[in-house]
Design an enzyme around this catalytic site. Structure first.
Site, mmCIF file in Angstrom:
data_model
loop_
_atom_site.group_PDB
_atom_site.id
_atom_site.type_symbol
_atom_site.label_atom_id
_atom_site.label_comp_id
_atom_site.label_asym_id
_atom_site.label_seq_id
_atom_site.Cartn_x
_atom_site.Cartn_y
_atom_site.Cartn_z
ATOM 1 N N CYS A 143 65.554 40.249 92.452
ATOM 2 C CA CYS A 143 65.743 39.279 93.486
ATOM 3 C C CYS A 143 67.429 39.344 93.531
ATOM 4 C CB CYS A 143 65.578 37.851 93.324
ATOM 5 S SG CYS A 143 63.434 37.559 93.075
ATOM 6 N N ARG A 194 68.647 47.286 93.825
ATOM 7 C CA ARG A 194 67.918 46.319 92.865
ATOM 8 C C ARG A 194 66.570 46.353 92.621
ATOM 9 N NH1 ARG A 194 71.977 41.966 91.390
ATOM 10 N NH2 ARG A 194 70.508 40.396 90.982
ATOM 11 N N TRP A 218 61.720 39.866 94.317
ATOM 12 C CA TRP A 218 60.843 40.797 93.557
ATOM 13 C C TRP A 218 59.906 39.844 92.952
ATOM 14 C CZ3 TRP A 218 60.084 41.226 88.013
ATOM 15 C CH2 TRP A 218 59.623 42.246 87.820
ATOM 16 N N ASN A 270 66.864 32.901 92.522
ATOM 17 C CA ASN A 270 66.480 34.074 91.551
ATOM 18 C C ASN A 270 66.064 33.505 90.590
ATOM 19 O OD1 ASN A 270 67.330 35.954 93.427
ATOM 20 N ND2 ASN A 270 69.251 36.580 92.334
ATOM 21 N N GLY A 271 65.002 34.165 89.429
ATOM 22 C CA GLY A 271 64.849 33.732 88.131
ATOM 23 C C GLY A 271 63.477 33.171 88.311
ATOM 24 N N GLU A 312 62.559 58.576 75.894
ATOM 25 C CA GLU A 312 63.414 58.326 77.344
ATOM 26 C C GLU A 312 62.810 59.250 78.336
ATOM 27 O OE1 GLU A 312 65.373 56.220 78.646
ATOM 28 O OE2 GLU A 312 66.127 57.338 80.292
ATOM 29 N N LYS A 314 61.085 58.061 81.678
ATOM 30 C CA LYS A 314 61.472 58.424 83.109
ATOM 31 C C LYS A 314 60.399 59.056 83.711
ATOM 32 C CE LYS A 314 64.716 57.323 83.542
ATOM 33 N NZ LYS A 314 65.423 56.876 82.352
ATOM 34 N N GLU A 361 58.013 56.016 84.965
ATOM 35 C CA GLU A 361 58.309 54.933 85.748
ATOM 36 C C GLU A 361 58.520 55.741 87.282
ATOM 37 O OE1 GLU A 361 62.965 55.080 84.121
ATOM 38 O OE2 GLU A 361 62.275 53.047 85.363
ATOM 39 N N HIS A 418 48.558 61.313 62.706
ATOM 40 C CA HIS A 418 48.110 59.941 62.525
ATOM 41 C C HIS A 418 47.520 59.265 63.449
ATOM 42 C CE1 HIS A 418 50.206 60.622 58.546
ATOM 43 N NE2 HIS A 418 51.345 60.848 59.198
ATOM 44 N N LYS A 428 66.221 47.531 89.575
ATOM 45 C CA LYS A 428 67.205 47.995 89.109
ATOM 46 C C LYS A 428 68.012 46.957 87.729
ATOM 47 C CE LYS A 428 70.210 51.055 88.110
ATOM 48 N NZ LYS A 428 69.959 52.249 87.299
HETATM 49 C C1 AGP Z 1 65.681 52.739 83.092
HETATM 50 O O1 AGP Z 1 65.238 53.998 83.771
HETATM 51 C C2 AGP Z 1 65.124 51.514 83.344
HETATM 52 N N1 AGP Z 1 64.910 51.265 84.588
HETATM 53 C C3 AGP Z 1 64.913 50.338 82.612
HETATM 54 O O2 AGP Z 1 64.405 50.635 81.375
HETATM 55 C C4 AGP Z 1 66.351 49.851 82.166
HETATM 56 O O3 AGP Z 1 67.126 50.768 81.503
HETATM 57 C C5 AGP Z 1 66.276 48.465 81.465
HETATM 58 O O4 AGP Z 1 65.969 47.612 82.652
HETATM 59 C C6 AGP Z 1 67.701 47.828 81.000
HETATM 60 O O5 AGP Z 1 68.767 47.740 82.154
HETATM 61 P P1 AGP Z 1 70.268 47.525 81.591
HETATM 62 O O6 AGP Z 1 70.604 48.945 81.054
HETATM 63 O O7 AGP Z 1 70.669 47.373 82.842
HETATM 64 O O8 AGP Z 1 70.318 46.435 80.756
#
Ligand code: AGP
Length: 609
Positions: free
Chosen positions: A2, A27, A75, A100-101, A482, A486, A489, A505, A604
């Protein structure tokens, strides 16, 4: 996540609010809305599901001018994305509010307010706050007192912007766990959840602190702390440029940001290494004394930043530094043993991630030696609350999928491992070799970017797949994690990462011709082990997609899709090997036609827990 914008001025604030919302779009959000108070003291509210442009279209058709207003990108947490659930929320014709929150005790409050005769229109926790403030406003006759009384009854982490038709000269804001900043103009004042929203109207800011409630008018503002005492908060001038990020010739921000990596890695190193040495002052002037006292390191982060921390553990342990790494959402609710000499390291692109901030606060309360933030946003809460900081200089990252922030975090962590290693016997010539590898890094990342066309061709094999396995060993294991993150997401393909040695395993049961298996293979002591692990995949008919150091690629050529990543020093291999995995995810997502820069359901900046 948000976003809040609010303004009180002598001019129509609707365009300022709309521009602020546009600047917060990166965001992540699902609906947007605005409420203004017009000259006749009517609250005009407009809300739309989808992009801010949908709200702009609505306002063009039916303008809502006013000199006082609040706006929001939502959001969804409580209730589906819909116009009904979008902010601002109102209580009758009296109060409008953006939030927000999360309000944790909203159910009890809702029952109480229903008992008092208030009617609810949405499924949100936010509407409870609007009615609660309206209820106190009747009793107090004063918006500031009403907000203070309401805030005292709320539990959770939130920030608020509130206006009332009874007080056209007042905008009240509150911060409890969710960032909020006041923007100072000339004869006008603003609020926002991110300074970037307000840069077209001011460079001057005051960051609210935990528990603060602010009372803004056109001519000034006052801030009260949690106990209701009038307080002064420091003013800051933002160095950020107001320019809106632009994709240049790239189709998506994500691709642009991937290609910016050689430059931003060079920027992150600039002024921090010299004559084969890392300059400790880059961690802050008090850093040398703190680093002398460090006995062990706790690294805490979320998502991609957590993966950077996992790579750093390998690097720190190589230097003899005991290190634990944990996701912030777990760390904050455990009771970690914080032994004397523990340096708490938080890693975050945004510096506003709620769990990471909470973990920092709990580590400080538990008596850690000191705190270091590795962060990309200088004005962020994480930076302001940490004793030491090392800024990554990735520049604004717009794509929700973090790319350049990750590789610059790795660079920062490499510097940390060196300065701590120096205190545990890392010899000058060893340090010089590590620094030389860092100096080559921008060029090596550039070379890895040269694989773009080949990776795009490889991506064709993933278009129809529903799952993928990513493998790596040693410091390449978090790189595989990672890569999997990627892919999932932005392409919505289910992807999992495993330490290659763990395959037999359990996950080996998943391997067949429909399961693409991606592996990153630097030239290091674990190559023979990786060869054996990949044989296990091939023996089960698995299709292998490999990114290998040119020094070891000949071991893997037969019957695989292989791309060579040049020869890379093992000390920086995680940075270089990340690049083709970013490109792979990007091209698969483009192929699948997803919203690459703003993937569904994601934000974001994750400012709720
Ligand atoms: C990364 O591609 C993500 N969108 C997400 O995992 C992000 O890294 C995570 O929310 C942490 O965010 P920050 O680095 O702003 O703390």
């Amino acid at each position: 996540m948000c976003g809040i914008v609010g303004a009180i001025a002598e001019r129509n604030v609707t365009p300022i609010l709309l521009e602020g919302l546009r600047r917060l779009e990166y965001r992540g959000y699902d609906s947007a809305g605005v409420a203004t108070l017009d000259a006749e003291r009517h609250l005009n509210r407009k809300r739309a599901v989808g992009k801010v442009q949908a709200l702009a279209d609505l306002l063009e058709a039916d303008p809502a001018p006013g000199r006082l207003g609040i706006a929001h990108t939502r959001w969804a947490t409580h209730g589906v994305p819909s116009e009904r659930n979008a902010h601002p929320h109102v209580s009758g014709a009296d109060v409008a509010l953006v939030h927000n929150g999360i309000i944790e005790n909203y159910k009890e409050l809702k029952e109480e307010l229903i008992g008092l005769g208030y009617r609810f229109e949405s499924e949100t926790d936010t509407e409870v706050v609007a009615h609660l403030i309206a209820h106190h406003l009747v009793q107090e006759g004063d918006l500031l007192s009403a907000v203070q009384r309401a805030v005292a009854r709320l539990t959770g982490a939130f920030s608020l912007g509130v206006i009332s038709r009874h007080e056209p000269g007042r905008l009240v804001a509150a911060r409890v766990g969710s960032p909020l900043v006041i923007g100072i103009g000339i004869g006008e004042h603003f609020i926002a959840s991110d300074v970037f929203a307000l840069l077209p109207v001011t460079q001057n800011f005051v960051f609210l602190e935990e528990g603060d409630v602010a009372d803004l008018s056109r001519s000034g503002f006052t801030i009260y702390d949690r106990a209701g005492h009038l307080v002064e908060r420091p003013r800051a001038v933002s160095a950020q440029s107001a320019g809106v990020a632009d994709k240049g010739t790239y189709r998506h921000f994500m691709l642009k940001e991937i290609f910016e990596q050689p430059a931003v890695i060079a920027d992150t190193l600039e002024g921090r290494i010299s004559n084969g040495r890392v300059l400790e002052s880059c961690f802050g002037f008090e850093a040398p004394a703190v680093l002398d006292a460090v006995q062990q390191v706790h690294i805490v982060a979320c998502g991609t930043s957590f993966h950077a921390g996992m790579v750093a553990r390998y690097w720190l342990e190589e230097q003899g530094v005991p290190c634990s790494v944990e996701v912030a959402s777990e760390y904050r609710y455990r009771r970690p043993v914080i032994a004397p000499g523990t340096l708490f390291v938080s890693i975050s692109q945004s510096g506003e991630t709620a769990d990471t901030l909470a973990a920092l606060r709990s580590a400080k309360a538990a008596g850690c030696l000191s705190s270091l933030a590795i962060c990309n946003v200088p004005e962020s809460s994480l930076v302001r609350e940490s004793a030491l900081t090392l800024m990554t200089r990735a520049g604004r990252e717009i794509g929700v999928a973090s790319t350049k922030a990750f590789t610059t975090q790795l660079v920062a962590l490499r510097l940390l491992a060196i300065v701590l290693g120096r205190r545990r016997g890392l010899a000058a010539e060893q340090e010089a070799a590590l620094v030389a590898a860092l100096e080559h890094l921008p060029r090596q990342v550039e070379e890895a970017l040269g694989l773009n066309d080949a990776v795009e061709a490889m991506a064709q094999f993933f278009g129809e797949k529903e799952h993928a396995l990513f493998l790596g060993r040693g410091s390449e294991y978090p790189v595989a994690m990672e890569g999997a993150l990627k892919l999932k997401e932005i392409s919505y393909i289910h992807a999992e990462a495993y330490a290659a040695g763990e395959l037999k395993h359990g996950p080996l049961a998943l391997v067949d011709a429909n399961m693409p298996v991606v592996c990153v293979i630097p030239d290091n002591a674990l190559v023979e082990k990786v060869i054996s692990n990949l044989q296990e995949v091939r023996a089960r008919g698995g299709e292998l997609f490999l990114f290998a150091d040119s020094g070891v690629a000949s071991h893997f050529s037969e019957g695989t899709h292989l791309l060579q990543v040049g020869h890379v020093d093992d000390s920086i291999a995680p940075v270089v090997f990340t690049v083709p995995l970013q490109l792979l995810a990007y091209h698969v997502a483009v192929l699948k036609g997803t919203d690459v820069d703003q993937p569904r359901n994601l934000a974001k900046s994750v400012t709720v827990e």
